[in-house]
Motif scaffolding. Structure first.
Motif, PDB file in Angstrom:
ATOM      1  N   CYS A  71       0.970  -1.224   0.059  1.00  0.00           N
ATOM      2  CA  CYS A  71       0.330   0.134   0.108  1.00  0.00           C
ATOM      3  C   CYS A  71       1.096   1.263  -0.008  1.00  0.00           C
ATOM      4  O   CYS A  71       1.827   1.225   1.005  1.00  0.00           O
ATOM      5  CB  CYS A  71      -0.984   0.247   1.081  1.00  0.00           C
ATOM      6  N   SER A  72       0.618   2.137  -0.765  1.00  0.00           N
ATOM      7  CA  SER A  72       1.635   3.802  -0.490  1.00  0.00           C
ATOM      8  C   SER A  72       0.783   4.176   0.110  1.00  0.00           C
ATOM      9  O   SER A  72      -0.707   3.685   0.403  1.00  0.00           O
ATOM     10  CB  SER A  72       1.037   4.363  -2.359  1.00  0.00           C
ATOM     11  N   GLY A  73       2.206   5.287   0.660  1.00  0.00           N
ATOM     12  CA  GLY A  73       1.059   5.611   1.192  1.00  0.00           C
ATOM     13  C   GLY A  73       0.243   7.281   1.914  1.00  0.00           C
ATOM     14  O   GLY A  73       0.608   7.664  -0.010  1.00  0.00           O
ATOM     15  N   ILE A  74      -0.418   7.923   2.410  1.00  0.00           N
ATOM     16  CA  ILE A  74      -1.202   8.972   1.712  1.00  0.00           C
ATOM     17  C   ILE A  74      -0.336   9.521   2.176  1.00  0.00           C
ATOM     18  O   ILE A  74      -0.072  10.307   3.748  1.00  0.00           O
ATOM     19  CB  ILE A  74      -2.647   8.715   3.081  1.00  0.00           C
ATOM     20  N   PRO A  75      -0.285  10.857   1.634  1.00  0.00           N
ATOM     21  CA  PRO A  75       0.666  12.207   1.931  1.00  0.00           C
ATOM     22  C   PRO A  75      -0.585  13.197   3.176  1.00  0.00           C
ATOM     23  O   PRO A  75      -1.717  13.022   3.139  1.00  0.00           O
ATOM     24  CB  PRO A  75       0.512  13.100   1.132  1.00  0.00           C
ATOM     25  N   VAL A  76      -0.232  13.046   3.856  1.00  0.00           N
ATOM     26  CA  VAL A  76      -0.500  13.634   5.080  1.00  0.00           C
ATOM     27  C   VAL A  76      -0.040  15.219   5.822  1.00  0.00           C
ATOM     28  O   VAL A  76       1.032  15.310   6.044  1.00  0.00           O
ATOM     29  CB  VAL A  76      -1.449  13.452   6.486  1.00  0.00           C
ATOM     30  N   GLU A  77      -0.839  15.863   6.458  1.00  0.00           N
ATOM     31  CA  GLU A  77       0.045  16.506   7.327  1.00  0.00           C
ATOM     32  C   GLU A  77       0.283  16.379   9.400  1.00  0.00           C
ATOM     33  O   GLU A  77      -0.957  16.364   9.467  1.00  0.00           O
ATOM     34  CB  GLU A  77      -0.912  18.409   7.429  1.00  0.00           C
ATOM     35  N   VAL A  78       1.526  16.023   9.363  1.00  0.00           N
ATOM     36  CA  VAL A  78       1.079  14.848  10.201  1.00  0.00           C
ATOM     37  C   VAL A  78       1.370  15.957  11.945  1.00  0.00           C
ATOM     38  O   VAL A  78       2.171  17.205  11.825  1.00  0.00           O
ATOM     39  CB  VAL A  78       2.759  14.798  10.684  1.00  0.00           C
ATOM     40  N   VAL A  79       0.865  15.585  12.546  1.00  0.00           N
ATOM     41  CA  VAL A  79       0.469  16.736  14.097  1.00  0.00           C
ATOM     42  C   VAL A  79       1.516  15.846  14.750  1.00  0.00           C
ATOM     43  O   VAL A  79       2.557  16.534  15.387  1.00  0.00           O
ATOM     44  CB  VAL A  79      -0.880  16.751  14.425  1.00  0.00           C
ATOM     45  N   ASP A  80       1.330  14.511  14.399  1.00  0.00           N
ATOM     46  CA  ASP A  80       2.364  13.936  15.693  1.00  0.00           C
ATOM     47  C   ASP A  80       2.081  12.816  15.078  1.00  0.00           C
ATOM     48  O   ASP A  80       1.395  12.181  15.314  1.00  0.00           O
ATOM     49  CB  ASP A  80       2.389  14.202  17.296  1.00  0.00           C
ATOM     50  N   THR A  81       3.001  10.896  15.592  1.00  0.00           N
ATOM     51  CA  THR A  81       2.834   9.792  15.268  1.00  0.00           C
ATOM     52  C   THR A  81       2.545   8.881  16.417  1.00  0.00           C
ATOM     53  O   THR A  81       2.699   7.934  15.758  1.00  0.00           O
ATOM     54  CB  THR A  81       4.353   9.165  14.615  1.00  0.00           C
ATOM     55  N   ILE A  82       2.562   9.925  17.311  1.00  0.00           N
ATOM     56  CA  ILE A  82       2.579   9.049  19.004  1.00  0.00           C
ATOM     57  C   ILE A  82       1.350   7.952  18.276  1.00  0.00           C
ATOM     58  O   ILE A  82      -0.010   8.575  18.041  1.00  0.00           O
ATOM     59  CB  ILE A  82       1.844   9.887  19.478  1.00  0.00           C
ATOM     60  N   GLY A  83       1.260   6.493  18.552  1.00  0.00           N
ATOM     61  CA  GLY A  83      -0.260   6.096  18.392  1.00  0.00           C
ATOM     62  C   GLY A  83      -0.242   5.445  16.975  1.00  0.00           C
ATOM     63  O   GLY A  83      -1.417   4.737  16.301  1.00  0.00           O
TER      64      GLY A  83
END
Length: 294
Positions: free
Chosen positions: A228-240
Motif C-alpha cells: 500500500c502506498s503512503g497517504i500524504p498528510v499534514e503530520v501533527v504527531d506520530t504517537i499511536g
C-alpha cells in the motif's frame, strides 16, 4: 455477526508530553482502536494504586475497554514515558523503569479468556522484565491466534527474548528500521522483500507486516506480498499511529478481508491518526473510509 473477543497484553502508561499527559502504551492503544472497531477488547496489565493509576483506569473504562484483568499494586507506580516531539515524524521516548507493568502476574482467572479469545496482542516492550515475561510466556502457551507488535526501544530488548516471541507469533508487525535490525541478526539479505520472506521462513511466521513510514506498508501473507502506498498528510504527531494501523490490520485479518482492502484500510487509519494529537483520537471504520476516499 460474530462478536470477536480481543485481548491486549502489556504496558499501560501515561505519555508525558510538553503540553501535558495523555493515556498510552502500545497494547492499550491497539485495544482502544479495536474497541472503536466494535471488537470486545480486554486489557491485561498492571497499574499502581496512585492517582495516575486511578486516572488511566477511568479512561479505559470510559473508552469501553474491559479492565477486569488490569492488576493494581502498591509497590510500584503507574508507568510513565517522557515523550520528545522535537521531530513530529520521529518521536523519541524516555521510558521509566521499574513501574507497575513490569510486574504483571499470572492470573488463573484470565486463562480461560486467553484460550477463547480471537486474537491475543502482545509487544516486545513488556518483555523487558523477568516477571512480566514469565507471565506472557504462560499466556502464549494457550492463546490461539497471537499477534506480535515489535517496538524496539533501546535498551529494553535482546535477541534471545525477541527470538522466542517471534517463534510464537502468527502475525508480526514492525517498521522497516526494526526489520533491518532484526534480520541482520539471523541472515544476510539485500532487499526488504527478501528480509521479510527469510524472517517468515526462519520463524515459521504466516503473516508479517512492515510499515514503511510515508511510503505506506508491505504485507506478506499466504506466501505473497501486498503493498500500500503512503497517504500524504499534514503530520501533527506520530504517537499511536502504528498502534491504530495494527488495530485496523487485525480487524481485516480476523474478518478475512481481501489483502489489498485490509492493508489500504490499515494505512488510512494510521495516516489519519497521525493528523490528530496523541494516540487515542476517537475514530470509526465509516469515518476512516470517508476520509480516505480520493
Amino acid at each position: 455477526m460474530k462478536q470477536y473477543k480481543m485481548i491486549c497484553f502489556g504496558e499501560v502508561l501515561w505519555d508525558m508530553l510538553p503540553t501535558g499527559k495523555m493515556p498510552g502504551g502500545a497494547p492499550m492503544n491497539v485495544g482502544f482502536h479495536l474497541n472503536k472497531f466494535d471488537f470486545q477488547t480486554s486489557i491485561i496489565s498492571r497499574i499502581g494504586t496512585d492517582d495516575l493509576g486511578n486516572e488511566i483506569l477511568s479512561f479505559m473504562n470510559k473508552s469501553g475497554l474491559n479492565t477486569e484483568f488490569v492488576q493494581r499494586g502498591q509497590t510500584h507506580l503507574t508507568g510513565v514515558v517522557k515523550v520528545n516531539l522535537d521531530d513530529s515524524n520521529e518521536v523519541s521516548y524516555k521510558i521509566v523503569q521499574p513501574v507497575a507493568w513490569d510486574y504483571i502476574k499470572v492470573d488463573p482467572k484470565v486463562l480461560d479468556s486467553v484460550k477463547k479469545c480471537d486474537a491475543f496482542v502482545f509487544g516486545t516492550l513488556a518483555a523487558r522484565s523477568e516477571e512480566t515475561l514469565h507471565t506472557l510466556k504462560e499466556y502464549l502457551k494457550i492463546a490461539p491466534f497471537k499477534v506480535l507488535d515489535v517496538n524496539l526501544r533501546p535498551p529494553y530488548y535482546n535477541q534471545e527474548t525477541l527470538s522466542y516471541l517471534l517463534d510464537k507469533a502468527d502475525v508480526v508487525k514492525m517498521n522497516h528500521h526494526e526489520l533491518e535490525e532484526i534480520s541482520a541478526w539471523y541472515f544476510e539479505a539485500t532487499s526488504t522483500n527478501q528480509r521479510i520472506e527469510m524472517l517468515s521462513k526462519t520463524f515459521d511466521i504466516p503473516t508479517i507486516c512492515v510499515t514503511l513510514g510515508a511510503d505506506g506498508a508491505l504485507l506478506f501473507t499466504k506466501g505473497k506480498f501486498t503493498q500500500c502506498s503512503g497517504i500524504p498528510v499534514e503530520v501533527v504527531d506520530t504517537i499511536g499511529s502504528g498502534d491504530s494501523f495494527l488495530a485496523a490490520l487485525i480487524k481485516g485479518l480476523i474478518q478475512k478481508q481481501d489483502e489489498t482492502e485490509c492493508l489500504n484500510f490499515a494505512c488510512a487509519t494510521g495516516a489519519y491518526v497521525a493528523t490528530q494529537k496523541g494516540a487515542t483520537p476517537i475514530i470509526s471504520e465509516t469515518q476512516i473510509k470517508a476520509w480516505a476516499k480520493p
